[in-house]
Scaffold this motif. Structure first.
Motif, PDB file in Angstrom:
ATOM      1  N   TRP A   1      -5.341  -2.785   9.687  1.00  0.00           N
ATOM      2  CA  TRP A   1      -6.467  -2.112   9.036  1.00  0.00           C
ATOM      3  C   TRP A   1      -5.983  -1.212   7.900  1.00  0.00           C
ATOM      4  O   TRP A   1      -6.593  -1.151   6.835  1.00  0.00           O
ATOM      5  N   GLY A   2      -4.863  -0.536   8.128  1.00  0.00           N
ATOM      6  CA  GLY A   2      -4.326   0.356   7.107  1.00  0.00           C
ATOM      7  C   GLY A   2      -3.916  -0.366   5.837  1.00  0.00           C
ATOM      8  O   GLY A   2      -4.159   0.122   4.729  1.00  0.00           O
TER       9      GLY A   2
ATOM     10  N   LEU B   1     -14.620  -5.847  11.107  1.00  0.00           N
ATOM     11  CA  LEU B   1     -13.930  -7.091  11.462  1.00  0.00           C
ATOM     12  C   LEU B   1     -12.419  -6.914  11.333  1.00  0.00           C
ATOM     13  O   LEU B   1     -11.649  -7.284  12.232  1.00  0.00           O
ATOM     14  N   PHE B   2     -11.993  -6.333  10.227  1.00  0.00           N
ATOM     15  CA  PHE B   2     -10.560  -6.128  10.008  1.00  0.00           C
ATOM     16  C   PHE B   2      -9.992  -5.078  10.957  1.00  0.00           C
ATOM     17  O   PHE B   2      -8.804  -5.085  11.262  1.00  0.00           O
ATOM     18  N   PHE B   3     -10.840  -4.162  11.423  1.00  0.00           N
ATOM     19  CA  PHE B   3     -10.416  -3.133  12.372  1.00  0.00           C
ATOM     20  C   PHE B   3      -9.887  -3.765  13.658  1.00  0.00           C
ATOM     21  O   PHE B   3      -8.956  -3.247  14.286  1.00  0.00           O
ATOM     22  N   ILE B   4     -10.477  -4.899  14.066  1.00  0.00           N
ATOM     23  CA  ILE B   4     -10.052  -5.548  15.310  1.00  0.00           C
ATOM     24  C   ILE B   4      -9.208  -6.798  15.070  1.00  0.00           C
ATOM     25  O   ILE B   4      -8.617  -7.332  16.014  1.00  0.00           O
ATOM     26  N   SER B   5      -9.136  -7.272  13.827  1.00  0.00           N
ATOM     27  CA  SER B   5      -8.441  -8.544  13.551  1.00  0.00           C
ATOM     28  C   SER B   5      -6.963  -8.500  13.908  1.00  0.00           C
ATOM     29  O   SER B   5      -6.408  -9.494  14.393  1.00  0.00           O
ATOM     30  N   GLY B   6      -6.326  -7.363  13.685  1.00  0.00           N
ATOM     31  CA  GLY B   6      -4.907  -7.257  14.005  1.00  0.00           C
ATOM     32  C   GLY B   6      -4.650  -7.421  15.489  1.00  0.00           C
ATOM     33  O   GLY B   6      -3.675  -8.069  15.902  1.00  0.00           O
ATOM     34  N   ILE B   7      -5.526  -6.861  16.308  1.00  0.00           N
ATOM     35  CA  ILE B   7      -5.372  -7.001  17.758  1.00  0.00           C
ATOM     36  C   ILE B   7      -5.601  -8.447  18.176  1.00  0.00           C
ATOM     37  O   ILE B   7      -4.838  -9.005  18.981  1.00  0.00           O
TER      38      ILE B   7
ATOM     39  N   ARG C   1       5.177   5.948  13.341  1.00  0.00           N
ATOM     40  CA  ARG C   1       5.570   6.387  11.997  1.00  0.00           C
ATOM     41  C   ARG C   1       5.019   5.440  10.935  1.00  0.00           C
ATOM     42  O   ARG C   1       4.538   5.887   9.886  1.00  0.00           O
ATOM     43  N   VAL C   2       5.104   4.136  11.183  1.00  0.00           N
ATOM     44  CA  VAL C   2       4.576   3.153  10.225  1.00  0.00           C
ATOM     45  C   VAL C   2       3.070   3.315  10.072  1.00  0.00           C
ATOM     46  O   VAL C   2       2.543   3.377   8.956  1.00  0.00           O
ATOM     47  N   VAL C   3       2.360   3.395  11.203  1.00  0.00           N
ATOM     48  CA  VAL C   3       0.908   3.538  11.154  1.00  0.00           C
ATOM     49  C   VAL C   3       0.521   4.869  10.510  1.00  0.00           C
ATOM     50  O   VAL C   3      -0.412   4.934   9.693  1.00  0.00           O
ATOM     51  N   GLY C   4       1.241   5.924  10.833  1.00  0.00           N
ATOM     52  CA  GLY C   4       0.965   7.218  10.236  1.00  0.00           C
ATOM     53  C   GLY C   4       1.179   7.226   8.736  1.00  0.00           C
ATOM     54  O   GLY C   4       0.398   7.837   7.986  1.00  0.00           O
ATOM     55  N   THR C   5       2.221   6.552   8.286  1.00  0.00           N
ATOM     56  CA  THR C   5       2.490   6.468   6.848  1.00  0.00           C
ATOM     57  C   THR C   5       1.369   5.720   6.133  1.00  0.00           C
ATOM     58  O   THR C   5       0.902   6.144   5.072  1.00  0.00           O
ATOM     59  N   LEU C   6       0.928   4.608   6.718  1.00  0.00           N
ATOM     60  CA  LEU C   6      -0.175   3.850   6.122  1.00  0.00           C
ATOM     61  C   LEU C   6      -1.442   4.699   6.064  1.00  0.00           C
ATOM     62  O   LEU C   6      -2.162   4.696   5.055  1.00  0.00           O
ATOM     63  N   ALA C   7      -1.712   5.437   7.135  1.00  0.00           N
ATOM     64  CA  ALA C   7      -2.902   6.285   7.166  1.00  0.00           C
ATOM     65  C   ALA C   7      -2.828   7.368   6.092  1.00  0.00           C
ATOM     66  O   ALA C   7      -3.832   7.676   5.431  1.00  0.00           O
ATOM     67  N   ALA C   8      -1.641   7.938   5.912  1.00  0.00           N
ATOM     68  CA  ALA C   8      -1.463   8.984   4.898  1.00  0.00           C
ATOM     69  C   ALA C   8      -1.665   8.426   3.493  1.00  0.00           C
ATOM     70  O   ALA C   8      -2.299   9.060   2.643  1.00  0.00           O
ATOM     71  N   VAL C   9      -1.126   7.235   3.252  1.00  0.00           N
ATOM     72  CA  VAL C   9      -1.297   6.595   1.944  1.00  0.00           C
ATOM     73  C   VAL C   9      -2.765   6.284   1.702  1.00  0.00           C
ATOM     74  O   VAL C   9      -3.302   6.540   0.612  1.00  0.00           O
ATOM     75  N   ASP C  10      -3.436   5.745   2.712  1.00  0.00           N
ATOM     76  CA  ASP C  10      -4.865   5.440   2.586  1.00  0.00           C
ATOM     77  C   ASP C  10      -5.664   6.693   2.247  1.00  0.00           C
ATOM     78  O   ASP C  10      -6.507   6.684   1.334  1.00  0.00           O
ATOM     79  N   ALA C  11      -5.394   7.763   2.983  1.00  0.00           N
ATOM     80  CA  ALA C  11      -6.129   9.006   2.765  1.00  0.00           C
ATOM     81  C   ALA C  11      -5.897   9.545   1.356  1.00  0.00           C
ATOM     82  O   ALA C  11      -6.839   9.978   0.673  1.00  0.00           O
TER      83      ALA C  11
ATOM     84  N   GLY D   1       1.328 -10.125   8.653  1.00  0.00           N
ATOM     85  CA  GLY D   1       2.771  -9.907   8.738  1.00  0.00           C
ATOM     86  C   GLY D   1       3.113  -8.520   9.247  1.00  0.00           C
ATOM     87  O   GLY D   1       3.981  -8.361  10.116  1.00  0.00           O
ATOM     88  N   ILE D   2       2.454  -7.489   8.725  1.00  0.00           N
ATOM     89  CA  ILE D   2       2.773  -6.132   9.173  1.00  0.00           C
ATOM     90  C   ILE D   2       2.285  -5.902  10.593  1.00  0.00           C
ATOM     91  O   ILE D   2       2.907  -5.155  11.366  1.00  0.00           O
ATOM     92  N   ALA D   3       1.196  -6.575  10.977  1.00  0.00           N
ATOM     93  CA  ALA D   3       0.728  -6.460  12.362  1.00  0.00           C
ATOM     94  C   ALA D   3       1.776  -7.022  13.317  1.00  0.00           C
ATOM     95  O   ALA D   3       2.097  -6.402  14.347  1.00  0.00           O
ATOM     96  N   ALA D   4       2.328  -8.191  12.986  1.00  0.00           N
ATOM     97  CA  ALA D   4       3.371  -8.789  13.820  1.00  0.00           C
ATOM     98  C   ALA D   4       4.619  -7.924  13.831  1.00  0.00           C
ATOM     99  O   ALA D   4       5.269  -7.747  14.876  1.00  0.00           O
ATOM    100  N   TRP D   5       4.978  -7.367  12.691  1.00  0.00           N
ATOM    101  CA  TRP D   5       6.173  -6.519  12.579  1.00  0.00           C
ATOM    102  C   TRP D   5       6.051  -5.279  13.469  1.00  0.00           C
ATOM    103  O   TRP D   5       6.965  -4.957  14.236  1.00  0.00           O
TER     104      TRP D   5
END
Length: 212
Positions: free
Chosen positions: A54-55, A98-104, A190-200, A173-177
């Motif tokens: 999602w991020g 949709l994208f919020f749940i697609s990674g799962i 850390r990865v998810v937090g970084t993406l969230a910070a960039v998004d914000a 790819g990033i979801a699998a990673w």
């Protein structure tokens, strides 16, 4: 060149509260249920992989909106048609949920062993490409239905390689990673937090500038 007709249509309903529909509440509840199931199972890798997916999408959506700002013609992709809420010119609330749940959904289809091959191809590569190609096929159908639009030849049918790679393969790819980091929980966070910070930063910065 003038702003395209479908871009004008998207702009007319952009963040318009009058388009709200109560179906959005149900969709939010269903999306949260997907996460609740994984939290109950303590499947944190799937949860974090879903958030990472999602991020990355939010970064793409901001870039898409900026293309419209700088070209003053059209974003790379545009969504039109009935929606409960048009968040950005190429993103409505239905797509975002949709994208919020697609990674799962994606990581739950991955073979447990990353070393397993499918048709001789590493399974992560195979699955990322398979899901990406399927997603682009869905976009083609939406394009034919007249609710999803492409303007530029390099991101359009039949020239779809960039859509497969940058429109979806990066997400899957990033979801699998993140998912395969396994017990390296701090690294996943850390990865998810970084993406969230960039998004914000992108949403607040460019939003206040009036570019979104």
């Amino acid at each position: 060149m003038a702003v395209t007709d479908f871009t004008q249509e998207a702009l007319r309903q952009l963040r318009d509260p009058d388009t709200f529909s109560w179906t959005t509440v149900t969709l939010v509840g269903l999306a949260l249920y997907v996460y609740a199931v994984e939290v109950e199972r303590r499947n944190w890798s799937a949860v974090l992989a879903g958030l990472a997916f999602w991020g990355v999408d939010w970064i793409n959506e901001v870039v898409n909106a900026l293309v419209l700002h700088f070209t003053d013609r059209a974003p790379i992709w545009t969504t039109t048609g009935h929606t409960s809420y048009q968040i950005l010119v190429g993103l409505n609330i239905e797509i975002s949920l949709l994208f919020f749940i697609s990674g799962i959904v994606f990581v739950k289809q991955l073979p447990p062993d990353p070393a397993t091959r499918i048709l001789g191809v590493p399974n992560r590569v195979f699955m990322v490409l398979a899901f990406s190609i399927f997603s682009v096929l869905v976009e083609v159908l939406l394009h034919e239905a007249g609710v999803f639009h492409w303007e530029y030849w390099w991101w359009n049918k039949p020239f779809v390689p960039l859509i497969v790679i940058f429109g979806y393969a990066t997400f899957f790819g990033i979801a699998a990673w993140v998912y395969d980091m396994g017990q390296a929980r701090r690294r996943q966070v850390r990865v998810v937090g970084t993406l969230a910070a960039v998004d914000a930063a992108l949403l607040v910065g460019f939003g206040l500038a009036g570019w979104l």
